[in-house]
Each structure stands twice: as structure tokens, then as C-alpha cells.
Design a protein around this motif. Structure first.
Motif, PDB file in Angstrom:
ATOM      1  N   LEU A  24       0.831  -1.209   0.000  1.00 51.10           N
ATOM      2  CA  LEU A  24       0.000   0.000   0.000  1.00 51.10           C
ATOM      3  C   LEU A  24       0.865   1.258   0.000  1.00 51.10           C
ATOM      4  O   LEU A  24       0.545   2.255  -0.669  1.00 51.10           O
ATOM      5  N   TRP A  25       1.965   1.229   0.764  1.00 54.51           N
ATOM      6  CA  TRP A  25       2.867   2.388   0.786  1.00 54.51           C
ATOM      7  C   TRP A  25       3.496   2.601  -0.587  1.00 54.51           C
ATOM      8  O   TRP A  25       3.564   3.734  -1.076  1.00 54.51           O
ATOM      9  N   ILE A  26       3.926   1.520  -1.229  1.00 59.63           N
ATOM     10  CA  ILE A  26       4.521   1.614  -2.561  1.00 59.63           C
ATOM     11  C   ILE A  26       3.505   2.142  -3.565  1.00 59.63           C
ATOM     12  O   ILE A  26       3.818   2.996  -4.408  1.00 59.63           O
ATOM     13  N   ALA A  27       2.264   1.640  -3.477  1.00 57.24           N
ATOM     14  CA  ALA A  27       1.223   2.081  -4.404  1.00 57.24           C
ATOM     15  C   ALA A  27       0.939   3.573  -4.226  1.00 57.24           C
ATOM     16  O   ALA A  27       0.813   4.312  -5.212  1.00 57.24           O
ATOM     17  N   THR A  28       0.842   4.012  -2.981  1.00 60.98           N
ATOM     18  CA  THR A  28       0.582   5.426  -2.709  1.00 60.98           C
ATOM     19  C   THR A  28       1.732   6.298  -3.195  1.00 60.98           C
ATOM     20  O   THR A  28       1.523   7.360  -3.804  1.00 60.98           O
ATOM     21  N   GLU A  29       2.947   5.851  -2.928  1.00 59.00           N
ATOM     22  CA  GLU A  29       4.126   6.609  -3.347  1.00 59.00           C
ATOM     23  C   GLU A  29       4.216   6.671  -4.871  1.00 59.00           C
ATOM     24  O   GLU A  29       4.535   7.728  -5.440  1.00 59.00           O
ATOM     25  N   THR A  30       3.901   5.575  -5.528  1.00 61.74           N
ATOM     26  CA  THR A  30       3.952   5.553  -6.993  1.00 61.74           C
ATOM     27  C   THR A  30       2.901   6.490  -7.586  1.00 61.74           C
ATOM     28  O   THR A  30       3.189   7.261  -8.517  1.00 61.74           O
ATOM     29  N   TRP A  31       1.678   6.427  -7.063  1.00 59.43           N
ATOM     30  CA  TRP A  31       0.619   7.302  -7.559  1.00 59.43           C
ATOM     31  C   TRP A  31       0.984   8.775  -7.334  1.00 59.43           C
ATOM     32  O   TRP A  31       0.766   9.617  -8.220  1.00 59.43           O
ATOM     33  N   THR A  32       1.549   9.086  -6.186  1.00 58.28           N
ATOM     34  CA  THR A  32       1.936  10.463  -5.890  1.00 58.28           C
ATOM     35  C   THR A  32       3.005  10.947  -6.858  1.00 58.28           C
ATOM     36  O   THR A  32       2.963  12.088  -7.343  1.00 58.28           O
ATOM     37  N   ARG A  33       3.946  10.075  -7.176  1.00 56.83           N
ATOM     38  CA  ARG A  33       5.009  10.459  -8.114  1.00 56.83           C
ATOM     39  C   ARG A  33       4.468  10.619  -9.528  1.00 56.83           C
ATOM     40  O   ARG A  33       4.912  11.494 -10.277  1.00 56.83           O
TER      41      ARG A  33
END
Length: 307
Positions: free
Chosen positions: A290-299
Motif C-alpha cells: 500500500l505504501w509503494i502504491a501510494t508513493e507511486t501514484w503520488t510520483r
């Protein structure tokens, strides 16, 4: 605040040793000591390692030791925090050690909650908790989100320290196996230790603020901020190499990417991290995904805004 009277003499082998190093900490020391003596959990010793203080610290410690037999004092010539911590680590009577700083305040149920947690989960070598900041209003900041899984803890250790040192309760034999604190990592000695300790056993976190962390202009992290930042970066690179089996150059690149502002890195770099580094991480969890997904979407969103 008056300390609670003891109902009986402390046992020779307490369940927990509260390890508190202090050097010229007289300003807030009494409040910190009382917060430990007033714990709902009673079966502990408070081991205070005086690192050669030349203010009124020795007198304050002795005044409390006269009234409470759970307090044990070790006095050293001034040699720094790492020396004091390692000396106290070896001298601790209990199998479990709770860290405490001389300017922070423990909530009354801190030791009780942590003792319950480590006894409910076999294989645990470290328990840490959420914190509440207080003190200098100019330095106050928002509490960080608590990391729950081992996998996200490992990933966070690759670019920052997600564990607040004076909240931990750890297993003495495990920390000794990890060779304790390194003098070469002074000012970030806990950050380095967590990276070694995570290979020995499991960590558990309590998402409850069981420690009030005092922020003031004379704190170690404030006074040695630049040195701490540089050293922490080197430790993070070492963690990347160990946790993801990266070469030194790739480890530096990964830390650069994780620590940099999102606007200063390209999405291509982030894709390199996703497909080259992350698959090498030894652990995975829903929290980390979930952290990776959120970070990827933010980037992705950041790239669109820039373009």
C-alpha cells in the motif's frame, strides 16, 4: 508529582531494566525519573548511567535513590552516549531493557503495555511505541505514521529511522548478539543498531503514544543535526546493501531516490527502484504494498503537474 511508595523491596532479578544515560541533564531529570517510578508496572530496576555530569545531576539521582531501592547508579568518566549505553547494556540485571532519556516523560502504562506485547508474541526482540511531542513550540512537529510490518520497517530503514530510541523495549541478549551500539555511529547509534537487530528477531509496534518526547534547543538531535544527517545517510546506504543485496553504487542511488524530494527525481528513476531494488527485499506485506502504491501514484501525479 510525588512518586508512589513501594509495597516491597525490589527483586534482585527484575523483569525489566530501564536504562537511562544522563550527562548534565539536571533541568528535566526529576520529571523523567518520576515518570518511571510511577509506572503501573512495578517489577523493574531503573539503571541510571551518569556519564561524568558536572552539574547537579548526581545530587538529583542520589536524592531519588535514597527513597527508592529500584534505582541503581553507575558513574563513569565522561565518554559519550555510546559508551554509557554499552556499559549500561552489559550491567543491566534484567533480560529486557527499556530505553529512557533524561528529558522525556513516560506515560504511566508504558512498561505494562510493552511487557504485555512482548509476552504475547514469541520471537519478538524489540517493541517500540508511538510518541507525543512536547516542549519548545517552535520545534513541535506532527507525529509520523506508525510503521507496523517488518517489511515496511526494513524499507524505511533504507532511508530514515522509523523507530524512536527512547520508546524501545528490547531483549538484552539479542542486542548483545548485534554487538550493541557502535562508537562509529555516534549520534545515529540507534539507527545502525536496528539494522543489525532486525536480522535477529521480530519487531512489534504499539500505535499508542506511550512516551512524551521533549523538543528543545539543547537536545542532541538539534545540536548535532548536520553530523547526524551525514552519518544517517551512510547507515541507510549500508541497510540498502544488506536488505536488498545491492552493490554500493546502487545502494547510494536508491538512498538518493528515497530521500530526495519527489519533484527532483524522474519517474524513470522510480521505476528503476520498483523493478530492480524492491524485488530483492527479503520481506513483503500488505502495508508495504500500500505504501509503494501510494508513493507511486503520488510520483505519477507530481510528474503530470510538472509537465
Amino acid at each position: 508529582m510525588a512518586t508512589k511508595p513501594l509495597s516491597s523491596i525490589s527483586p534482585k532479578c527484575p523483569k525489566i531494566t530501564v536504562l537511562m544515560p544522563v550527562w548534565n541533564g539536571s533541568q528535566h531529570l526529576a520529571e523523567s525519573i518520576e515518570s518511571i517510578l510511577n509506572q503501573t508496572f512495578r517489577d523493574f530496576e531503573l539503571l541510571i548511567v551518569d556519564d561524568g555530569s558536572n552539574d547537579t545531576t548526581p545530587e538529583i539521582i542520589k536524592s531519588y535513590a535514597k527513597k527508592d531501592t529500584r534505582i541503581r547508579i553507575i558513574t563513569l568518566n565522561h565518554g559519550g552516549i555510546v559508551k554509557a549505553l554499552n556499559f549500561g547494556l552489559v550491567a543491566a540485571s534484567a533480560d529486557w531493557i527499556a530505553r529512557m532519556d533524561c528529558d522525556d516523560v513516560a506515560q504511566p502504562e508504558r512498561l505494562e503495555r510493552q511487557w504485555e506485547a512482548v509476552n504475547k508474541h514469541p520471537g519478538i526482540v524489540l517493541c517500540h511505541t508511538q510518541i507525543e511531542f512536547f516542549g519548545d513550540s517552535d520545534l513541535l512537529c506532527r507525529e509520523a505514521r506508525m510503521v507496523r510490518s517488518m517489511s515496511l520497517t526494513m524499507l524505511r530503514l533504507c532511508h530514515r529511522c522509523p523507530i524512536t530510541h527512547p520508546t524501545v523495549l528490547y531483549l538484552k541478549c539479542a542486542v548483545l548478539t548485534a554487538r550493541g551500539y557502535y562508537e562509529s555511529e555516534r549520534h545515529a547509534e540507534d539507527f545502525g543498531l536496528w539494522g543489525r537487530l532486525i536480522g535477529i528477531g521480530e519487531f512489534i509496534s504499539l500505535n499508542k503514544p506511550l512516551l512524551r518526547l521533549r523538543l528543545h534547543q539543547f537536545s542532541v538531535s538539534k545540536h548535532s543535526a548536520s553530523e547526524q544527517l551525514e552519518l544517517s545517510r551512510k547507515i541507510a546506504e549500508a541497510h540498502c546493501m544488506r536488505f536488498m543485496n545491492l552493490a554500493e553504487a546502487d545502494s547510494k542511488r536508491a538512498v538518493n531516490l528515497l530521500q530526495a524530494c519527489r519533484q527532483s527525481t524522474t519517474f524513470k528513476e522510480w521505476l528503476w527502484f520498483l523493478f530492480f531494488c524492491l524485488p530483492r527485499l527479503r520481506r513483503w506485506s500488505i502495508e508495504m504494498v500500500l505504501w509503494i502504491a501510494t508513493e507511486t501514484w503520488t510520483r505519477v501525479a507530481t510528474c503530470r503537474l510538472i509537465s
